[in-house]
Every structure is written in structure tokens, then in C-alpha cells.
Design a protein around this motif. Structure first.
Motif, PDB file in Angstrom:
ATOM      1  N   THR A 169       0.818  -1.220   0.000  1.00  0.00           N
ATOM      2  CA  THR A 169       0.000   0.000   0.000  1.00  0.00           C
ATOM      3  C   THR A 169       0.848   1.264   0.000  1.00  0.00           C
ATOM      4  OG1 THR A 169      -0.151   0.011   2.425  1.00  0.00           O
ATOM      5  CG2 THR A 169      -1.840  -1.211   1.223  1.00  0.00           C
ATOM      6  N   ARG A 170       2.124   1.138   0.343  1.00  0.00           N
ATOM      7  CA  ARG A 170       3.014   2.297   0.386  1.00  0.00           C
ATOM      8  C   ARG A 170       3.784   2.467  -0.918  1.00  0.00           C
ATOM      9  NH1 ARG A 170       3.952   4.074   5.627  1.00  0.00           N
ATOM     10  NH2 ARG A 170       5.967   4.916   5.012  1.00  0.00           N
ATOM     11  N   LEU A 171       3.459   1.642  -1.917  1.00  0.00           N
ATOM     12  CA  LEU A 171       4.179   1.672  -3.185  1.00  0.00           C
ATOM     13  C   LEU A 171       3.308   2.286  -4.279  1.00  0.00           C
ATOM     14  CD1 LEU A 171       5.689  -1.942  -3.119  1.00  0.00           C
ATOM     15  CD2 LEU A 171       6.762   0.186  -2.344  1.00  0.00           C
ATOM     16  N   PRO A 172       3.935   2.866  -5.302  1.00  0.00           N
ATOM     17  CA  PRO A 172       3.166   3.385  -6.435  1.00  0.00           C
ATOM     18  C   PRO A 172       2.397   2.245  -7.119  1.00  0.00           C
ATOM     19  CG  PRO A 172       5.442   4.147  -6.509  1.00  0.00           C
ATOM     20  CD  PRO A 172       5.378   3.102  -5.449  1.00  0.00           C
ATOM     21  N   PRO A 173       1.247   2.538  -7.736  1.00  0.00           N
ATOM     22  CA  PRO A 173       0.447   1.480  -8.363  1.00  0.00           C
ATOM     23  C   PRO A 173       1.213   0.650  -9.386  1.00  0.00           C
ATOM     24  CG  PRO A 173      -0.806   3.522  -8.235  1.00  0.00           C
ATOM     25  CD  PRO A 173       0.595   3.849  -7.801  1.00  0.00           C
ATOM     26  N   GLY A 174       2.027   1.306 -10.217  1.00  0.00           N
ATOM     27  CA  GLY A 174       2.771   0.575 -11.234  1.00  0.00           C
ATOM     28  C   GLY A 174       3.756  -0.411 -10.625  1.00  0.00           C
ATOM     29  N   LEU A 175       4.487   0.034  -9.606  1.00  0.00           N
ATOM     30  CA  LEU A 175       5.446  -0.844  -8.940  1.00  0.00           C
ATOM     31  C   LEU A 175       4.720  -1.954  -8.191  1.00  0.00           C
ATOM     32  CD1 LEU A 175       8.262  -1.632  -8.018  1.00  0.00           C
ATOM     33  CD2 LEU A 175       8.134   0.144  -6.258  1.00  0.00           C
ATOM     34  N   ARG A 176       3.598  -1.619  -7.579  1.00  0.00           N
ATOM     35  CA  ARG A 176       2.822  -2.618  -6.840  1.00  0.00           C
ATOM     36  C   ARG A 176       2.349  -3.741  -7.775  1.00  0.00           C
ATOM     37  NH1 ARG A 176      -0.301   0.669  -4.332  1.00  0.00           N
ATOM     38  NH2 ARG A 176      -2.108   0.620  -5.691  1.00  0.00           N
ATOM     39  N   LYS A 177       1.844  -3.369  -8.939  1.00  0.00           N
ATOM     40  CA  LYS A 177       1.382  -4.367  -9.899  1.00  0.00           C
ATOM     41  C   LYS A 177       2.544  -5.194 -10.437  1.00  0.00           C
ATOM     42  CE  LYS A 177      -2.653  -1.727 -11.435  1.00  0.00           C
ATOM     43  NZ  LYS A 177      -3.286  -1.013 -12.583  1.00  0.00           N
ATOM     44  N   ALA A 178       3.680  -4.537 -10.699  1.00  0.00           N
ATOM     45  CA  ALA A 178       4.848  -5.264 -11.218  1.00  0.00           C
ATOM     46  C   ALA A 178       5.365  -6.272 -10.200  1.00  0.00           C
ATOM     47  CB  ALA A 178       5.958  -4.274 -11.594  1.00  0.00           C
ATOM     48  N   LEU A 179       5.393  -5.877  -8.920  1.00  0.00           N
ATOM     49  CA  LEU A 179       5.820  -6.796  -7.871  1.00  0.00           C
ATOM     50  C   LEU A 179       4.853  -7.975  -7.738  1.00  0.00           C
ATOM     51  CD1 LEU A 179       7.104  -4.493  -4.995  1.00  0.00           C
ATOM     52  CD2 LEU A 179       8.372  -6.358  -6.058  1.00  0.00           C
ATOM     53  N   SER A 180       3.559  -7.702  -7.865  1.00  0.00           N
ATOM     54  CA  SER A 180       2.558  -8.767  -7.767  1.00  0.00           C
ATOM     55  C   SER A 180       2.712  -9.766  -8.909  1.00  0.00           C
ATOM     56  CB  SER A 180       1.154  -8.159  -7.775  1.00  0.00           C
ATOM     57  OG  SER A 180       0.176  -9.177  -7.717  1.00  0.00           O
ATOM     58  N   ARG A 181       2.910  -9.258 -10.132  1.00  0.00           N
ATOM     59  CA  ARG A 181       3.104 -10.151 -11.286  1.00  0.00           C
ATOM     60  C   ARG A 181       4.365 -10.986 -11.116  1.00  0.00           C
ATOM     61  NH1 ARG A 181       1.513  -5.507 -14.314  1.00  0.00           N
ATOM     62  NH2 ARG A 181       3.716  -5.097 -14.760  1.00  0.00           N
ATOM     63  N   ALA A 182       5.436 -10.331 -10.677  1.00  0.00           N
ATOM     64  CA  ALA A 182       6.696 -11.055 -10.490  1.00  0.00           C
ATOM     65  C   ALA A 182       6.549 -12.131  -9.431  1.00  0.00           C
ATOM     66  CB  ALA A 182       7.812 -10.075 -10.113  1.00  0.00           C
ATOM     67  N   HIS A 183       5.841 -11.795  -8.342  1.00  0.00           N
ATOM     68  CA  HIS A 183       5.645 -12.773  -7.266  1.00  0.00           C
ATOM     69  C   HIS A 183       4.855 -13.980  -7.764  1.00  0.00           C
ATOM     70  CE1 HIS A 183       5.152 -14.329  -3.208  1.00  0.00           C
ATOM     71  NE2 HIS A 183       3.857 -14.475  -3.460  1.00  0.00           N
ATOM     72  N   ASP A 184       3.810 -13.752  -8.546  1.00  0.00           N
ATOM     73  CA  ASP A 184       3.008 -14.857  -9.078  1.00  0.00           C
ATOM     74  C   ASP A 184       3.843 -15.750  -9.987  1.00  0.00           C
ATOM     75  OD1 ASP A 184       0.873 -13.846  -7.697  1.00  0.00           O
ATOM     76  OD2 ASP A 184      -0.041 -12.861  -9.441  1.00  0.00           O
ATOM     77  N   THR A 185       4.659 -15.137 -10.839  1.00  0.00           N
ATOM     78  CA  THR A 185       5.487 -15.921 -11.765  1.00  0.00           C
ATOM     79  C   THR A 185       6.536 -16.724 -11.014  1.00  0.00           C
ATOM     80  OG1 THR A 185       5.191 -14.265 -13.498  1.00  0.00           O
ATOM     81  CG2 THR A 185       7.033 -15.786 -13.757  1.00  0.00           C
ATOM     82  N   LEU A 186       7.211 -16.085 -10.056  1.00  0.00           N
ATOM     83  CA  LEU A 186       8.267 -16.766  -9.312  1.00  0.00           C
ATOM     84  C   LEU A 186       7.694 -17.852  -8.402  1.00  0.00           C
ATOM     85  CD1 LEU A 186      10.475 -13.678  -8.398  1.00  0.00           C
ATOM     86  CD2 LEU A 186      10.916 -15.392 -10.161  1.00  0.00           C
ATOM     87  N   THR A 187       6.495 -17.630  -7.878  1.00  0.00           N
ATOM     88  CA  THR A 187       5.861 -18.650  -7.044  1.00  0.00           C
ATOM     89  C   THR A 187       5.498 -19.874  -7.868  1.00  0.00           C
ATOM     90  OG1 THR A 187       4.974 -16.961  -5.561  1.00  0.00           O
ATOM     91  CG2 THR A 187       3.942 -19.124  -5.468  1.00  0.00           C
ATOM     92  N   ALA A 188       5.053 -19.654  -9.112  1.00  0.00           N
ATOM     93  CA  ALA A 188       4.735 -20.778  -9.991  1.00  0.00           C
ATOM     94  C   ALA A 188       5.988 -21.590 -10.316  1.00  0.00           C
ATOM     95  CB  ALA A 188       4.082 -20.270 -11.278  1.00  0.00           C
ATOM     96  N   LEU A 189       7.128 -20.921 -10.386  1.00  0.00           N
ATOM     97  CA  LEU A 189       8.380 -21.630 -10.677  1.00  0.00           C
ATOM     98  C   LEU A 189       8.894 -22.387  -9.455  1.00  0.00           C
ATOM     99  CD1 LEU A 189      10.222 -18.888 -12.756  1.00  0.00           C
ATOM    100  CD2 LEU A 189       9.114 -20.950 -13.625  1.00  0.00           C
ATOM    101  N   ASN A 190       8.742 -21.783  -8.287  1.00  0.00           N
ATOM    102  CA  ASN A 190       9.226 -22.416  -7.055  1.00  0.00           C
ATOM    103  C   ASN A 190       8.397 -21.882  -5.894  1.00  0.00           C
ATOM    104  OD1 ASN A 190      10.546 -23.462  -4.863  1.00  0.00           O
ATOM    105  ND2 ASN A 190      12.577 -22.725  -5.427  1.00  0.00           N
ATOM    106  N   HIS A 191       7.331 -22.635  -5.539  1.00  0.00           N
ATOM    107  CA  HIS A 191       6.434 -22.132  -4.499  1.00  0.00           C
ATOM    108  C   HIS A 191       7.056 -22.193  -3.111  1.00  0.00           C
ATOM    109  CE1 HIS A 191       5.727 -26.502  -4.372  1.00  0.00           C
ATOM    110  NE2 HIS A 191       5.347 -26.329  -3.117  1.00  0.00           N
ATOM    111  N   TRP A 192       8.155 -22.967  -2.962  1.00  0.00           N
ATOM    112  CA  TRP A 192       8.825 -23.031  -1.664  1.00  0.00           C
ATOM    113  C   TRP A 192       9.662 -21.787  -1.417  1.00  0.00           C
ATOM    114  CZ3 TRP A 192       6.843 -26.410   1.401  1.00  0.00           C
ATOM    115  CH2 TRP A 192       6.335 -27.626   0.908  1.00  0.00           C
ATOM    116  N   ASP A 193      10.276 -21.281  -2.478  1.00  0.00           N
ATOM    117  CA  ASP A 193      11.157 -20.116  -2.332  1.00  0.00           C
ATOM    118  C   ASP A 193      11.046 -19.256  -3.579  1.00  0.00           C
ATOM    119  OD1 ASP A 193      13.060 -18.297  -1.533  1.00  0.00           O
ATOM    120  OD2 ASP A 193      14.773 -19.562  -2.074  1.00  0.00           O
ATOM    121  N   PRO A 194       9.991 -18.445  -3.693  1.00  0.00           N
ATOM    122  CA  PRO A 194       9.817 -17.637  -4.901  1.00  0.00           C
ATOM    123  C   PRO A 194      10.891 -16.563  -5.086  1.00  0.00           C
ATOM    124  CG  PRO A 194       8.199 -17.058  -3.232  1.00  0.00           C
ATOM    125  CD  PRO A 194       8.889 -18.287  -2.732  1.00  0.00           C
TER     126      PRO A 194
END
Length: 239
Positions: A169-194
Motif C-alpha cells: 500500500t506504500r508503493l506506487p500502483p505501477g510498482l505494486r502491480k509489477a511486484l505482484s506479477r513477479a511474485h506470481d510468476t516466481l511462485t509458480a516456478l518455485n512455491h517453496w522459495d519464490p
């Protein structure tokens, strides 16, 4: 006459050494590992430019640019959002983010200084360490220096901040969305340690160079260090 089988008189044949061939699963696992590493690198590389939109990064760059404008008496840069990374002075700070999207580096080189007490250098440094008048929040930055005594006096002044990315909530919308997308992708690759970046480090470095003919600051030889290198010589001996 009784027939004798010639094969019965031969010595038994020695068993062949077992040849272990990689299975299809081995190739599949290796390919998956290579693909995962490649996707992780691509994901973080796509995320990295968004780190430059963090308000603290923009503020640090703008602070350095304004300090340079004051030190070298050039017009102050426009505070418009789109021009925050544009310096109107002759000295242009550079900006970079590492491939892991965890460190943003901002730097500028100041050359031909009279000494490390040059007024231009001090004005730039005061933007991050303060002059005791409340013009800078020195509590935000951890400062350090490194000296390089080569052909001319050279000193690096570094200022470091670490920012948590845990609260979106303390991040700009663009950065917040980019972090969320990256987290989803990295979690799909390795859900134990994204391995999604959880902290952003900002490093501002002022590279100060005193001119070689300065009467106030120079490089002198204070001693000689001798080193004896002893290295073992090895070779392979087989019986």
C-alpha cells in the motif's frame, strides 16, 4: 565318437561393466531447471525498471540533481514528474538498477576539485549528510568513504538506504502491480522459495577527484610493502 561342444571348454566371459544411461526424467529435470532459471532471470529483469519509480529513488535522484545545480550555479531542474531524471546542468548523474531488482545505484563524478574541502563537493555532500541546519535528513542515510591513492587523490562518498517492500500500500500502483506479477510468476516456478525482492537498497555515490596539481591535496608515498609469493607446483602422477 562322442561329440564335444567346443563352447564348454572356453573360459567364462567376464561380465560387461554396467553402462548407466541418463533416463528421460534426468533430461526433463535438467531442462526444467534451465527453463526455471531463465524465467526467473527474465522476470526480475522485467521488474527492475519499475524499481526506479519508487518515491525514495526519485527523491534521491532529485536531491542529488538539485545539489549539483546549487554547487555549480546552474538553473535548478524542473520538478515535473516526467523530468525528475533530467539534469539541466553540465554534470549528469547516472542511474542504474541491478539484474536482481534489489539495488538502485545513483552516482556522479566530480573532477578537478581543489581538495576534498572544495565548496562544490561540500554542497553536494550536505544534501545527504546535512549541515546541521535541518536541510537534510541524515538519519535516513548510512554513509561511508573509500580512498584510492593512485595518480590523483580520489575518494568515494557513499550513502545507503534500505527500504522494505513488504507493505504494497506504500508503493506506487505501477510498482505494486509489477511486484505482484513477479511474485506470481516466481511462485509458480518455485512455491517453496519464490525469491521475490522484499527489500530495495538505494546507494548514492559521489566520486570525488582532486586535480593532480592541487597544492592542497596530493598523493605521496608513505612506505613500501614487499610481498613474497610462495606457490606450490603440482603435477599428476599415476601408477
Amino acid at each position: 565318437m562322442k561329440k564335444t561342444n567346443a563352447n564348454t571348454s572356453r573360459a567364462p566371459r567376464a561380465p560387461r561393466a554396467a553402462l548407466i544411461l541418463p533416463t528421460m526424467r534426468t533430461f526433463t529435470n535438467a531442462a526444467h531447471s534451465v527453463h526455471s532459471n531463465h524465467r526467473r532471470t527474465q522476470t526480475l529483469a522485467a521488474l527492475a525498471p519499475h524499481m526506479l519509480t519508487h518515491p525514495a529513488v526519485r527523491k534521491a535522484y532529485a536531491t542529488l540533481t538539485r545539489a549539483l545545480a546549487r554547487a555549480y550555479a546552474v538553473p535548478a531542474p524542473t520538478p515535473a514528474l516526467d523530468d525528475v531524471y533530467v539534469s539541466s546542468g553540465a554534470i549528469q548523474p547516472w542511474l542504474d538498477v541491478d539484474q536482481h531488482a534489489e539495488t538502485v545505484r545513483i552516482g556522479v563524478s566530480l573532477r578537478d576539485l581543489e581538495s576534498f574541502k572544495d565548496a562544490r563537493l561540500l554542497k553536494v555532500l550536505e544534501a545527504f549528510i546535512g549541515a546541521g541546519d535541518g536541510t537534510a535528513d541524515e538519519a535516513e542515510w548510512e554513509s561511508s568513504t573509500a580512498d584510492y591513492a593512485f595518480t590523483m587523490p580520489n575518494r568515494d562518498y557513499s550513502f545507503t538506504r534500505k527500504l522494505s517492500l513488504a507493505d504494497p500500500t506504500r508503493l506506487p500502483p505501477g510498482l505494486r502491480k509489477a511486484l505482484s506479477r513477479a511474485h506470481d510468476t516466481l511462485t509458480a516456478l518455485n512455491h517453496w522459495d519464490p525469491a521475490t525482492p522484499s527489500e530495495l537498497k538505494i546507494i548514492v555515490t559521489v566520486y570525488a577527484y582532486v586535480k593532480s596539481d592541487s597544492p592542497l591535496c596530493r598523493v605521496v608515498v608513505t612506505g613500501v610493502t614487499e610481498r613474497v609469493v610462495r606457490e606450490e607446483k603440482k603435477e599428476i602422477v599415476c601408477e
